[in-house]
Design an enzyme around this catalytic site. Structure first.
Site, PDB file in Angstrom:
ATOM      1  N   GLU A  22       0.927  -1.255   0.111  1.00  0.00           N
ATOM      2  CA  GLU A  22      -0.136  -0.182   0.014  1.00  0.00           C
ATOM      3  C   GLU A  22       0.839   1.360  -0.079  1.00  0.00           C
ATOM      4  O   GLU A  22       1.681   1.306   0.948  1.00  0.00           O
ATOM      5  CB  GLU A  22      -0.975  -0.034   1.259  1.00  0.00           C
ATOM      6  CG  GLU A  22      -1.871   1.162   1.340  1.00  0.00           C
ATOM      7  CD  GLU A  22      -2.684   1.312   2.277  1.00  0.00           C
ATOM      8  OE1 GLU A  22      -2.628   0.452   3.432  1.00  0.00           O
ATOM      9  OE2 GLU A  22      -3.701   2.285   2.387  1.00  0.00           O
ATOM     10  N   ARG A 247       5.642 -12.928   9.577  1.00  0.00           N
ATOM     11  CA  ARG A 247       6.139 -11.536   9.290  1.00  0.00           C
ATOM     12  C   ARG A 247       7.652 -11.661   9.786  1.00  0.00           C
ATOM     13  O   ARG A 247       7.880 -12.283  10.899  1.00  0.00           O
ATOM     14  CB  ARG A 247       5.390 -10.509  10.180  1.00  0.00           C
ATOM     15  CG  ARG A 247       4.075  -9.894   9.594  1.00  0.00           C
ATOM     16  CD  ARG A 247       3.711  -8.952  10.877  1.00  0.00           C
ATOM     17  NE  ARG A 247       4.025  -7.461  10.467  1.00  0.00           N
ATOM     18  CZ  ARG A 247       3.391  -6.955   9.292  1.00  0.00           C
ATOM     19  NH1 ARG A 247       2.365  -7.407   8.816  1.00  0.00           N
ATOM     20  NH2 ARG A 247       3.728  -5.646   9.108  1.00  0.00           N
ATOM     21  N   LYS A 257       4.593   0.501   9.416  1.00  0.00           N
ATOM     22  CA  LYS A 257       4.685   1.591   8.836  1.00  0.00           C
ATOM     23  C   LYS A 257       4.052   2.886   9.468  1.00  0.00           C
ATOM     24  O   LYS A 257       4.350   4.062   9.526  1.00  0.00           O
ATOM     25  CB  LYS A 257       3.904   1.868   7.569  1.00  0.00           C
ATOM     26  CG  LYS A 257       4.686   1.195   6.253  1.00  0.00           C
ATOM     27  CD  LYS A 257       3.997   1.102   4.884  1.00  0.00           C
ATOM     28  CE  LYS A 257       3.134  -0.024   4.784  1.00  0.00           C
ATOM     29  NZ  LYS A 257       2.612  -0.009   3.282  1.00  0.00           N
TER      30      LYS A 257
HETATM   31  P1  ATP Z   1       2.868  -2.169   7.967  1.00  0.00           P
HETATM   32  O1  ATP Z   1       1.878  -2.852   8.918  1.00  0.00           O
HETATM   33  O2  ATP Z   1       4.159  -1.949   8.117  1.00  0.00           O
HETATM   34  O3  ATP Z   1       1.977  -1.274   7.338  1.00  0.00           O
HETATM   35  P2  ATP Z   1       1.847  -3.745   5.951  1.00  0.00           P
HETATM   36  O4  ATP Z   1       1.341  -5.101   5.622  1.00  0.00           O
HETATM   37  O5  ATP Z   1       0.555  -2.926   6.122  1.00  0.00           O
HETATM   38  O6  ATP Z   1       2.875  -3.117   6.827  1.00  0.00           O
HETATM   39  P3  ATP Z   1       1.843  -3.408   2.893  1.00  0.00           P
HETATM   40  O7  ATP Z   1       2.272  -2.495   2.329  1.00  0.00           O
HETATM   41  O8  ATP Z   1       0.174  -3.867   2.788  1.00  0.00           O
HETATM   42  O9  ATP Z   1       2.449  -3.151   4.530  1.00  0.00           O
HETATM   43  O10 ATP Z   1       2.657  -4.853   2.752  1.00  0.00           O
HETATM   44  C1  ATP Z   1       3.119  -5.220   1.478  1.00  0.00           C
HETATM   45  C2  ATP Z   1       3.251  -6.583   1.527  1.00  0.00           C
HETATM   46  O11 ATP Z   1       4.438  -6.870   2.424  1.00  0.00           O
HETATM   47  C3  ATP Z   1       2.341  -7.337   2.193  1.00  0.00           C
HETATM   48  O12 ATP Z   1       2.261  -8.564   1.265  1.00  0.00           O
HETATM   49  C4  ATP Z   1       2.688  -8.010   3.379  1.00  0.00           C
HETATM   50  O13 ATP Z   1       1.973  -8.905   3.782  1.00  0.00           O
HETATM   51  C5  ATP Z   1       4.226  -7.724   3.399  1.00  0.00           C
HETATM   52  N1  ATP Z   1       4.794  -7.524   4.726  1.00  0.00           N
HETATM   53  C6  ATP Z   1       4.641  -6.299   5.410  1.00  0.00           C
HETATM   54  N2  ATP Z   1       5.259  -6.498   6.309  1.00  0.00           N
HETATM   55  C7  ATP Z   1       5.918  -7.363   6.452  1.00  0.00           C
HETATM   56  C8  ATP Z   1       6.905  -7.931   7.356  1.00  0.00           C
HETATM   57  N3  ATP Z   1       7.347  -7.326   8.343  1.00  0.00           N
HETATM   58  N4  ATP Z   1       7.414  -9.205   7.121  1.00  0.00           N
HETATM   59  C9  ATP Z   1       7.087  -9.718   5.824  1.00  0.00           C
HETATM   60  N5  ATP Z   1       6.123  -9.403   5.029  1.00  0.00           N
HETATM   61  C10 ATP Z   1       5.642  -8.125   5.427  1.00  0.00           C
HETATM   62 MG    MG Z   2      -1.387  -3.780   4.644  1.00  0.00          MG
END
Ligand code: ATP
Ligand code: MG
Length: 547
Positions: A22, A247, A257
């Site tokens: 995102e 994760r 984020k």
């Molecule tokens: P955040 O909680 O930091 O905002 P998010 O999951 O909302 O992270 P996205 O931009 O939606 O962020 O993530 C894009 C991809 O990266 C998704 O498939 C998510 O599962 C993966 N991802 C995000 N954080 C991690 C992590 N700590 N380890 C592995 N994969 C991750």
């Molecule tokens: Mg997300």
């Protein structure tokens, strides 16, 4: 799992994965793990991987994040098969919504947020049906169209799936699919005033792209039911398979984020690319290479169980990578003047110094100036050395790296008793580092020629937080209460050998015996700035610790 699907020909076509960020913040090392996994699997099985911006929330997303994510992905060394945007799917997603309504699988609910929340029940208690649940298809269709046309205010109505208000999986209790948001979207402008929710957009976007394996993190485990339900009800054959993995969680940092955004917005760091940040941009500025990050992701691997990774694992990957690729140069962090009393005044020699040690498959050397006045590291001298301290001390002989043996003859102090200069003698016969008579010295130290060295600023970075898990703080506190106040120590007046003076910004080095460094974008000729990427393993600290 993927190999089995490929062998059985489950999808009848090459496998396809996607990385779906995102654009509401910068990518971090956790995303790098997901990137390595998705792109890695695609290439291992001759498939392809899309970059898809999951941009369905008009409030939080921005083009600057899109650009940063693209740049970070390219820097990491991955090229997506396609670059897609979930916001380009608003039209088909809307068509699917009408299809669901016509099948009697979705309805417009006019309860407010609180009523909907209460109606959902609890883990132990079934929910209750909305009073609007049995609206006719005609009425639902009419309301949905008017939602789209902008006739209603935010929150007046939502589109919900019609599944089961007593479903054991709470997410399946008539989940919200589409809501009204009278907001401008960074790409679609004001074209839409209804926006799909995550569960609605995500699986259907995967299906529209023909993704075969949809890999996501464990917290989406319960969302798999709605994912499958939607792609089937909308009518996709052979829907993508969602599979969850743990994760990445890394000690001494946060990987959310939302929290990273607070660090930036509240000024705890200098920006998204502050070298202490776990963002790709920060890690890059810190001096880590793309290969270092990829190696780390490989080491961590893929698991189904949550676990924290130790910082040492990350630093080990970073060090091993830099060790094989960066030149060694001489830099004195905390200079102490040494005068070689028997070295001819005004004489300058050029000593050949190799850039790489023997166990690294790279070669090359440069000349370093040597003269009567040098700087050595203050820590490399002790007036009253304990046992096992093998460096310079009164009366003791050590080797100068690439140079000569020197012996400390006299310690000069200021009025306050601080050591300000060492008067030493050198042995001309030891040029190159060995004595013809075979005598040994126990220590080798680094140095620079005082008249030739360049002044530089060193930014010594350390852990951003002072505890391994900054999310685990006592009730009432938050992660900002455990910031490490020493996470950045700026050293002015360090002295680096002149050979680096004209190197490009972003050149990496090992400052011998000190650590790995990279020249920072703030660096200017005459005002050099280097960031410490990672320390070397400090053998003296270990000896000291063992006592
Ligand atoms: P955040 O909680 O930091 O905002 P998010 O999951 O909302 O992270 P996205 O931009 O939606 O962020 O993530 C894009 C991809 O990266 C998704 O498939 C998510 O599962 C993966 N991802 C995000 N954080 C991690 C992590 N700590 N380890 C592995 N994969 C991750
Ligand atoms: Mg997300």
């Amino acid at each position: 799992m993927v190999a089995a699907d490929v062998a059985s020909g489950k999808y009848g076509r090459p496998i396809k994965t996607r990385f779906p960020p995102e654009p509401n913040g910068f990518l971090h090392i956790g995303h790098a793990k997901s990137i390595c996994l998705n792109f890695g699997i695609a290439s291992e099985f001759q498939g392809s991987c899309n970059l898809r911006f999951d941009d369905t929330n008009p409030f939080t997303e921005d083009i600057k994040y899109v650009n940063a994510i693209r740049a970070d992905l390219a820097w990491l060394g991955f090229t997506p098969a396609n670059e897609f945007y979930a916001s380009d799917y608003f039209e088909p997603l809307y068509e699917f919504a009408e299809r669901l309504v016509m099948k009697g699988k979705a309805y417009v609910d006019s309860q407010d947020e609180e009523q909907i929340r209460v109606g959902r029940g609890t883990v132990t208690q079934a929910g209750t049906n909305s009073p609007f649940r049995d609206r006719s298809v005609e009425e639902n269709l009419d309301l949905l169209r008017r939602m789209k046309a902008g006739e209603f205010a935010d929150g007046a109505h939502v589109l919900r799936a019609k599944i089961d208000m007593a479903h054991p999986n709470m997410i399946m209790r008539d989940p919200l699919l589409i809501r009204i948001r009278k907001a401008s979207h960074y790409r679609r402008g004001d074209a839409w005033c209804i926006y799909p929710l995550y569960d609605y957009a995500h699986g259907l976007s995967d299906a529209l792209e023909g993704i075969t394996h949809s890999l996501c993190t464990l917290e989406f485990k319960d969302n798999k039911d709605i994912y499958d339900w939607l792609v089937r009800e909308v009518g996709f054959e052979r829907p993508p398979e969602q599979t969850e993995f743990a994760r990445l969680q890394l000690d001494y940092t946060v990987l959310s984020k939302r929290k990273l955004l607070r660090l930036v917005n509240e000024g705890h760091v200098a920006g998204w690319d502050d070298p202490r940040m776990p963002t790709i941009a920060g890690i890059r500025r810190r001096g880590v290479t793309p290969a270092g990050i990829r190696d780390f992701a490989e080491t961590v691997g893929v698991a189904r169980k949550d676990a924290r990774s130790e910082l040492a694992t990350f630093e080990h990957a970073v060090r091993s990578d830099l060790n094989m690729r960066v030149p060694r140069v001489l830099c004195v962090v905390n200079p102490l003047k040494v005068v070689l009393t028997n070295y001819p005044e005004g004489q300058v020699e050029e000593l050949e110094a190799s850039y790489y040690p023997h166990d690294v498959p790279k070669t090359g050397s440069r000349m370093v100036p040597f003269s009567r006045e040098l700087y050595i590291e203050r820590d490399d001298f002790m007036e009253d050395p304990p046992k096992k301290f093998f460096r310079l001390a009164p009366g003791r002989e050590v080797r100068l790296r690439y140079g000569y043996f020197i012996t400390c003859q006299e310690v000069v102090k200021d009025a306050a008793g601080h050591v300000i200069e060492l008067r030493c003698t050198y042995d001309p016969a030891t040029k190159g580092g060995n004595a013809p008579d075979g005598r040994k010295v126990q220590g080798t130290i680094h140095w620079v020629s005082a008249a030739h060295a360049l002044d530089c600023e060193l930014r010594l970075y350390d852990k951003l937080f002072s505890v391994p898990d900054p999310d685990d703080v006592p009730e009432g506190d938050d992660f900002l209460s455990v910031l490490n106040p020493q996470s950045l120590v700026v050293v002015k007046g360090a002295k680096v050998e002149p050979s680096v003076g004209a190197d490009a910004i972003g050149t990496r080095y090992q400052f011998e015996r000190t650590g790995y460094f990279i020249s920072d974008p703030d660096s200017r000729p005459g005002a050099l700035v280097f960031n410490r990427t990672v320390t070397l393993k400090d053998s003296w600290e270990k000896v000291k610790a063992k006592g």
